[in-house]
Scaffold this motif. Sequence first.
Motif, PDB file in Angstrom:
ATOM      1  N   SER A  65       0.912  -1.051   0.176  1.00  0.00           N
ATOM      2  CA  SER A  65      -0.392  -0.303   0.000  1.00  0.00           C
ATOM      3  C   SER A  65       1.104   0.872  -0.001  1.00  0.00           C
ATOM      4  O   SER A  65       0.326   2.024  -0.571  1.00  0.00           O
ATOM      5  CB  SER A  65      -0.598   0.017   1.480  1.00  0.00           C
ATOM      6  OG  SER A  65      -1.548  -1.034   1.505  1.00  0.00           O
ATOM      7  N   ALA A  93       1.320   3.490  -3.172  1.00  0.00           N
ATOM      8  CA  ALA A  93       0.212   4.458  -3.340  1.00  0.00           C
ATOM      9  C   ALA A  93       0.406   6.204  -4.055  1.00  0.00           C
ATOM     10  O   ALA A  93      -0.109   6.857  -4.400  1.00  0.00           O
ATOM     11  CB  ALA A  93       0.365   5.140  -1.070  1.00  0.00           C
ATOM     12  N   LEU A 127      -5.755   7.729   3.216  1.00  0.00           N
ATOM     13  CA  LEU A 127      -5.655   7.889   2.067  1.00  0.00           C
ATOM     14  C   LEU A 127      -6.295   8.865   1.051  1.00  0.00           C
ATOM     15  O   LEU A 127      -6.843   8.952  -0.190  1.00  0.00           O
ATOM     16  CB  LEU A 127      -5.186   6.607   1.458  1.00  0.00           C
ATOM     17  CG  LEU A 127      -3.416   6.440   2.014  1.00  0.00           C
ATOM     18  CD1 LEU A 127      -4.100   4.664   0.697  1.00  0.00           C
ATOM     19  CD2 LEU A 127      -2.736   6.959   1.602  1.00  0.00           C
TER      20      LEU A 127
END
Length: 265
Positions: free
Chosen positions: A135, A139, A195
């Motif tokens: 992740s 990202a 996020l």
Amino acid sequence: MSRSIKELMSLTGRAAVVTGGAGHVGREICDTLAELGATVAVVDRQDAKACAERVAKAFKVETLALDVDLSDETATRAVAAQVQARFGRCDILVNNAAFVGTSNLTGWAVPFAEQSVATWRQAIEVNLTAAFVLSQALAPLLSAQAGSIINIASIYGNLGPDWRRYEGTALGNPAAYAASKGGLIQLTRWLATTLAPRIRVNAISPGGIERGQPKAFADQYVAQTPMQRMAREEDLKGAIAFLASDASAYMTGQNIMVDGGYSAW
Ligand SMILES: NC(=O)c1ccc[n+]([C@@H]2O[C@H](COP(=O)([O-])OP(=O)(O)OC[C@H]3O[C@@H](n4cnc5c(N)ncnc54)[C@H](O)[C@@H]3O)[C@@H](O)[C@H]2O)c1
């Protein structure tokens, strides 16, 4: 005018990364994403190439096979550069790879007193840390595309095992599996608020999948499940398509139980 549901579900032009893509559930995930038009990078420590070739042929999409051991942080991080080099983008990350109940490991699916710290650590590395690493590494690419991360958890990340079902069988349910999946569900919420708004992060918690378990076990499992059967891999396709696509554009930080109602009563 709002888009049609067909348009919302389309993944044409999108690129996906699926860990454990060559496994039982992973294959269904790759097929679902490819059928909706996505290019797919299959990340696995075994059979990634064969799976990528099969998906490319079946769905006429570009695929990439990445032979990676997800307990190796450097190799796991390198997935991002390889995906960027090949697809130039990443829209979807599915963290699906895991040591599962049937994985053949010492100190794993055995009585609590025999479960080992070494295997606990290995499981946390693959089931939880690899999702964190990927992740983080992906990202920047995901946020360039309004990306979607999907973490495959389990009912056992939400609920304790009912040991009455396991009596007289060789089946186990390791503490590390439960802890890693519970951690993955909370990592989902943490990543979702961190996020947002560029990347959505959700989890799917499947119920037990029918894989020839001992009859006594399966019968009890079914008796405890409102839908009166164990799960099939196919049951996960809808949730994957929904969470990967714009059909779930306003959804983040959630954990969808695909468990036949097992957790509903
Ligand atoms: N089978 C079930 O009943 C069930 C129920 C709930 C949740 N799940 C979850 O579904 C997901 C898929 O499970 P499955 O049943 O398809 O299992 P599976 O064993 O068929 O697939 C797991 C895949 O992960 C890969 N993998 C494992 N360790 C790896 C590593 N270190 N590096 C790279 N790849 C690695 C394996 O090679 C395999 O292809 C898992 O997250 C599992 O926890 C499964």
